[in-house]
Scaffold this motif. Structure first.
Motif, PDB file in Angstrom:
ATOM      1  N   ARG A 235      34.473  56.001  40.032  1.00 22.87           N
ATOM      2  CA  ARG A 235      33.990  55.596  38.706  1.00 22.87           C
ATOM      3  C   ARG A 235      32.464  55.397  38.741  1.00 22.87           C
ATOM      4  O   ARG A 235      31.745  55.800  37.816  1.00 22.87           O
ATOM      5  N   GLN A 236      31.990  54.797  39.821  1.00 22.68           N
ATOM      6  CA  GLN A 236      30.553  54.558  39.956  1.00 22.68           C
ATOM      7  C   GLN A 236      29.786  55.876  40.013  1.00 22.68           C
ATOM      8  O   GLN A 236      28.726  56.012  39.377  1.00 22.68           O
ATOM      9  N   VAL A 237      30.295  56.841  40.756  1.00 18.88           N
ATOM     10  CA  VAL A 237      29.635  58.151  40.834  1.00 18.88           C
ATOM     11  C   VAL A 237      29.551  58.786  39.447  1.00 18.88           C
ATOM     12  O   VAL A 237      28.517  59.337  39.047  1.00 18.88           O
ATOM     13  N   ALA A 238      30.653  58.731  38.687  1.00 17.13           N
ATOM     14  CA  ALA A 238      30.659  59.300  37.339  1.00 17.13           C
ATOM     15  C   ALA A 238      29.622  58.618  36.451  1.00 17.13           C
ATOM     16  O   ALA A 238      28.897  59.278  35.693  1.00 17.13           O
ATOM     17  N   GLN A 239      29.532  57.297  36.551  1.00 11.83           N
ATOM     18  CA  GLN A 239      28.551  56.560  35.743  1.00 11.83           C
ATOM     19  C   GLN A 239      27.127  56.935  36.140  1.00 11.83           C
ATOM     20  O   GLN A 239      26.254  57.118  35.279  1.00 11.83           O
ATOM     21  N   GLU A 240      26.889  57.051  37.449  1.00 15.05           N
ATOM     22  CA  GLU A 240      25.552  57.422  37.912  1.00 15.05           C
ATOM     23  C   GLU A 240      25.144  58.809  37.442  1.00 15.05           C
ATOM     24  O   GLU A 240      23.962  59.068  37.175  1.00 15.05           O
ATOM     25  N   GLU A 241      26.117  59.704  37.329  1.00 21.81           N
ATOM     26  CA  GLU A 241      25.819  61.066  36.907  1.00 21.81           C
ATOM     27  C   GLU A 241      25.873  61.232  35.396  1.00 21.81           C
ATOM     28  O   GLU A 241      25.613  62.333  34.880  1.00 21.81           O
ATOM     29  N   GLY A 242      26.233  60.183  34.669  1.00 14.73           N
ATOM     30  CA  GLY A 242      26.245  60.246  33.219  1.00 14.73           C
ATOM     31  C   GLY A 242      27.373  61.068  32.636  1.00 14.73           C
ATOM     32  O   GLY A 242      27.210  61.698  31.582  1.00 14.73           O
ATOM     33  N   VAL A 243      28.537  61.078  33.313  1.00 14.71           N
ATOM     34  CA  VAL A 243      29.692  61.816  32.802  1.00 14.71           C
ATOM     35  C   VAL A 243      30.844  60.839  32.577  1.00 14.71           C
ATOM     36  O   VAL A 243      30.792  59.686  33.017  1.00 14.71           O
ATOM     37  N   HIS A 244      31.864  61.305  31.895  1.00 13.56           N
ATOM     38  CA  HIS A 244      32.997  60.438  31.559  1.00 13.56           C
ATOM     39  C   HIS A 244      33.952  60.301  32.751  1.00 13.56           C
ATOM     40  O   HIS A 244      34.141  61.236  33.526  1.00 13.56           O
ATOM     41  N   TYR A 245      34.559  59.146  32.846  1.00 13.95           N
ATOM     42  CA  TYR A 245      35.544  58.854  33.892  1.00 13.95           C
ATOM     43  C   TYR A 245      36.869  58.559  33.221  1.00 13.95           C
ATOM     44  O   TYR A 245      36.965  57.688  32.351  1.00 13.95           O
ATOM     45  N   ILE A 246      37.910  59.314  33.577  1.00 13.14           N
ATOM     46  CA  ILE A 246      39.234  59.152  32.984  1.00 13.14           C
ATOM     47  C   ILE A 246      40.246  58.943  34.110  1.00 13.14           C
ATOM     48  O   ILE A 246      40.287  59.720  35.073  1.00 13.14           O
ATOM     49  N   THR A 247      41.068  57.919  33.989  1.00 13.51           N
ATOM     50  CA  THR A 247      42.109  57.677  34.971  1.00 13.51           C
ATOM     51  C   THR A 247      43.363  57.215  34.243  1.00 13.51           C
ATOM     52  O   THR A 247      43.393  57.142  33.004  1.00 13.51           O
ATOM     53  N   ARG A 248      44.407  56.915  34.965  1.00 15.16           N
ATOM     54  CA  ARG A 248      45.670  56.435  34.381  1.00 15.16           C
ATOM     55  C   ARG A 248      46.329  55.516  35.391  1.00 15.16           C
ATOM     56  O   ARG A 248      45.905  55.449  36.556  1.00 15.16           O
ATOM     57  N   ASP A 249      47.369  54.830  34.977  1.00 15.20           N
ATOM     58  CA  ASP A 249      47.983  53.827  35.857  1.00 15.20           C
ATOM     59  C   ASP A 249      49.151  54.371  36.657  1.00 15.20           C
ATOM     60  O   ASP A 249      49.868  53.622  37.311  1.00 15.20           O
ATOM     61  N   ASN A 250      49.389  55.707  36.624  1.00 16.21           N
ATOM     62  CA  ASN A 250      50.449  56.315  37.435  1.00 16.21           C
ATOM     63  C   ASN A 250      50.051  57.748  37.728  1.00 16.21           C
ATOM     64  O   ASN A 250      49.017  58.233  37.259  1.00 16.21           O
ATOM     65  N   ASN A 251      50.862  58.420  38.536  1.00 14.74           N
ATOM     66  CA  ASN A 251      50.579  59.814  38.892  1.00 14.74           C
ATOM     67  C   ASN A 251      51.721  60.736  38.469  1.00 14.74           C
ATOM     68  O   ASN A 251      51.974  61.762  39.104  1.00 14.74           O
ATOM     69  N   ILE A 252      52.396  60.396  37.387  1.00 10.92           N
ATOM     70  CA  ILE A 252      53.509  61.206  36.905  1.00 10.92           C
ATOM     71  C   ILE A 252      53.017  62.605  36.544  1.00 10.92           C
ATOM     72  O   ILE A 252      52.008  62.754  35.851  1.00 10.92           O
ATOM     73  N   GLY A 253      53.754  63.599  37.000  1.00 11.79           N
ATOM     74  CA  GLY A 253      53.399  64.965  36.657  1.00 11.79           C
ATOM     75  C   GLY A 253      52.308  65.572  37.506  1.00 11.79           C
ATOM     76  O   GLY A 253      51.844  66.671  37.222  1.00 11.79           O
ATOM     77  N   PHE A 254      51.858  64.867  38.543  1.00 12.85           N
ATOM     78  CA  PHE A 254      50.829  65.385  39.441  1.00 12.85           C
ATOM     79  C   PHE A 254      49.597  65.831  38.645  1.00 12.85           C
ATOM     80  O   PHE A 254      49.147  65.142  37.742  1.00 12.85           O
ATOM     81  N   LYS A 255      49.076  66.999  38.996  1.00 11.07           N
ATOM     82  CA  LYS A 255      47.866  67.497  38.335  1.00 11.07           C
ATOM     83  C   LYS A 255      48.117  67.755  36.852  1.00 11.07           C
ATOM     84  O   LYS A 255      47.246  67.496  36.012  1.00 11.07           O
ATOM     85  N   ALA A 256      49.321  68.271  36.509  1.00 12.92           N
ATOM     86  CA  ALA A 256      49.628  68.540  35.096  1.00 12.92           C
ATOM     87  C   ALA A 256      49.596  67.250  34.287  1.00 12.92           C
ATOM     88  O   ALA A 256      49.111  67.216  33.150  1.00 12.92           O
ATOM     89  N   GLY A 257      50.121  66.169  34.860  1.00 16.58           N
ATOM     90  CA  GLY A 257      50.077  64.889  34.181  1.00 16.58           C
ATOM     91  C   GLY A 257      48.658  64.373  34.033  1.00 16.58           C
ATOM     92  O   GLY A 257      48.302  63.764  33.018  1.00 16.58           O
ATOM     93  N   ASN A 258      47.847  64.622  35.039  1.00 17.02           N
ATOM     94  CA  ASN A 258      46.440  64.231  34.977  1.00 17.02           C
ATOM     95  C   ASN A 258      45.735  64.985  33.847  1.00 17.02           C
ATOM     96  O   ASN A 258      44.959  64.407  33.078  1.00 17.02           O
TER      97      ASN A 258
END
Length: 622
Positions: free
Chosen positions: A162-185
């Motif tokens: 998250r810190q790297v994303a903030q330093e680079e001025g881009v958006h950071y998106i996460t979720r509280d589980n990993n359902i669906g692997f990459k497709a879920g992401n």
């Protein structure tokens, strides 16, 4: 971040490498390929017919029939491969659109710049590695105003990421589980974004500045759903020249020997691309030649998608899934009024419980989503393989990473083929179905490749031939087919070193069979993250099937040689000659994978000493 804390990556030594251009299209070479492949298929059909009607050893059908069946199944794969490679027809590049109205069927009342979301998916990769991908994405240029938004999709939920994303001025998106692997992401990110087009990147996908300039123009056709660009591994070891390698082990005489060999056969790099990672054959030949059939499927990273296409296909698949479940529940109700009332009552609940998945929740979400879009009943969505490399990424650095990646590909594709096969449903054209069948068929190849590896071993140990006789009749049927086939694919893959692909396909049998067995058992194919740094340790335990094939073949050659030349079984000599050539081919195909298990980056002189022997990164699920 402070320069003093900047980490050192082994691939920094390769930053100046540039990708090769697409293979040039030659009408003459293509015509020669088409001529020879038609001849090869004709003589191949003649050979297969003879194998079943005039060559079987009737006294050993237990060996003769499996081999003839394996040859037949392999020939079917050859037919499908020929259909795939038939011609090269690249869709013409179009100038980048000025606004979104140039990319849609129904223009907006007021035009606006094209909006693009760049998704960089990550789980446990080094944060500073992802920073490089972010910076390259930010460096993309475009000749018109554009709404470009870069998002880091972190399934690892890491504060440092998250810190790297903030330093680079881009958006950071996460979720509280990993359902669906990459497709879920990806689905989670789509819920938080709104761009017209989505660029999908892995953590190590380094986009070139020209990426959007060269790809967005295809979307001037409002039916283009996605554009796939070739993946290029810029860190593939170039190898050490044979004279230098021999000099390192034998001194000056070794250098002399190496130079003599290279004068005869040309340059011989030792340790070049030990895992046959170069994807040029796949992208520049196989996938590129699916363009005329509108069958180039998505391969995930380095692809760009029309959001509207992904969402429309997902909505239709979602509605179809709900109706199928409703139909199953009401199947036993005969009274029409009661059935209708029941269906209306349960439809809402099922709709709530059914996952809406823009990208299929599957380990092979890329090809799965491609199938859904190509099968769309209402829209004739199109796809494009853009032949020019527009990004760079990292290759597997050891046999464990290589096997992890290949097992995921094989298992995911076989799971689709056996559980949700698209070949007999939907609106795909015949050519599209044949292209997908070619992909599925290739992953079943472990079955007949195992027969091709074991049959000569059985014959060497027992003296029992699968053919009635290896007489002149055999050579008259077999040699024309083989010679024409080799000529055909020499022209069909012109400009590509084809042997590495052939060898890896044959030696891939053990991973292929393991993936098939996993799917048949009903186990779920996991989504392991391919390690981005070399794992320490010995990997010979991973190639024991290949070592066993080599050892048994060599021992069989010794046993058969003793039987023929020492104990006087001279009647077996014609069989031994053919089987020996076959055996040497099998051994040669197994050796690259065995060597890959022993490969160490020290053999690559272009790699700096302090970048070798990276610590092992965690590997999940393999």
């Amino acid at each position: 971040m402070p320069e003093t804390s900047k980490p050192h990556f082994y691939f920094e030594a390769f930053e100046d490498r540039r990708p090769p251009p697409p293979l040039p299209h030659s009408p003459l070479i293509e015509s020669l390929w088409q001529f020879f492949v038609v001849m090869a298929l004709a003589f191949g059909a003649r050979y297969i017919w003879w194998r079943w009607t005039g060559s079987l050893n009737m006294e050993a059908l237990w060996l003769a029939i499996p081999l003839a069946l394996a040859e037949t199944l392999s020939y079917i794969g050859l037919v499908l491969f020929a259909v795939n490679l038939w011609s090269t027809r690249d869709p013409p590049m179009q100038p980048p659109p000025y606004g979104i109205n140039e990319c849609v069927e129904q223009p907006l009342e007021q035009d606006r710049p094209v909006a693009v979301d760049v998704f960089i998916t990550t789980y446990n990769e080094e944060e500073e590695l992802v920073r490089l991908s972010i910076r390259d994405a930010k460096a993309m240029r475009y000749p018109h105003p554009i709404d470009l938004r870069i998002h880091v999709l972190d399934d690892g939920r890491r504060p440092l990421m998250r810190q790297v994303a903030q330093e680079e001025g881009v958006h950071y998106i996460t979720r509280d589980n990993n359902i669906g692997f990459k497709a879920g992401n990806l689905r989670n990110a789509m819920e938080h974004t709104s761009g017209d087009f989505i660029v999908i990147c892995d953590a190590d996908t380094r986009l070139f500045p020209t990426y959007l300039e060269h790809t967005l123009g295809y979307f001037r056709d409002p039916h283009i759903a996605w554009v796939q660009t070739p993946q290029w591994f810029y860190d593939i070891p170039q190898g050490r020249p044979l004279p230098d390698w021999l000099a390192r082990h034998l001194g000056t005489p070794g250098r002399w020997i190496g130079r003599a060999v290279e004068r005869l056969v040309g340059p011989v790099p030792v340790g070049r691309d030990p895992f046959a990672n170069d994807p040029k054959m796949f992208y520049d030949v196989i996938l590129r030649r699916r363009n005329p059939a509108n069958a180039a499927f998505c391969c995930g990273a380095a692809s760009i998608h029309r959001r509207e296409a992904v969402m429309q296909a997902a909505l239709r698949a979602y509605g179809s899934s709900v109706e199928q479940q409703v139909g199953k529940l009401s199947k036993g109700i005969r009274e029409a009024d009661i059935k209708r009332d029941f269906e209306e009552a349960v439809r809402g609940q099922i709709a709530v419980e059914t996952e809406f998945t823009p990208y299929k929740f599957h380990v092979s979400e890329d090809i799965y989503t491609s199938i859904v879009l190509h099968n769309d009943p209402d829209q004739r969505w199109k796809s494009v393989l853009h032949p020019q490399v527009e990004s760079k990424m990292l290759s597997p650095q050891d046999l464990l990473a290589w096997a992890t990646q290949r097992f995921k590909y094989a298992g995911g594709t076989l799971d689709i083929a056996l559980r949700d096969n698209p070949l007999f449903k939907g609106r795909m054209s015949l050519r599209q179905r044949l292209m997908y069948l070619s992909t599925f068929w290739s992953y079943f190849g472990g079955l007949w490749n195992l027969v091709f590896l074991l049959a000569p071993i059985v014959t060497l140990f027992t003296g029992i031939s699968p053919l009635r006789a290896f007489s002149m009749e055999f050579y008259l049927h077999f040699l024309p087919f083989v010679i024409l086939n080799e000529l055909a694919f020499m022209f069909g893959t012109w400009g590509i070193a084809a042997w590495e692909g052939k060898a890896s396909y044959l030696s891939f049998f053990s991973i292929n069979l393991r993936a098939l067995w996993t799917v048949l058992k009903g186990e779920k194919i996991k989504f392991p993250v391919t390690p981005k740094s070399r794992q320490e340790g010995n990997f010979l335990h991973m190639v024991w099937p290949q070592i066993a094939i080599v050892a048994l073949t060599v021992l069989g050659l010794v046993v058969a040689g003793l039987r023929v030349f020492v104990f006087g079984a001279t009647q077996e000599l014609p069989v031994l000659i053919v089987i020996s050539v076959w055996s040497v081919y099998n051994i040669a195909a197994m050796l690259p994978m065995i060597r890959a298990a022993l490969w160490k980056p020290e053999d690559d002189p272009s790699q700096p000493d302090d970048a070798r022997g990276q610590p092992a990164a965690p590997v999940h699920g393999f």
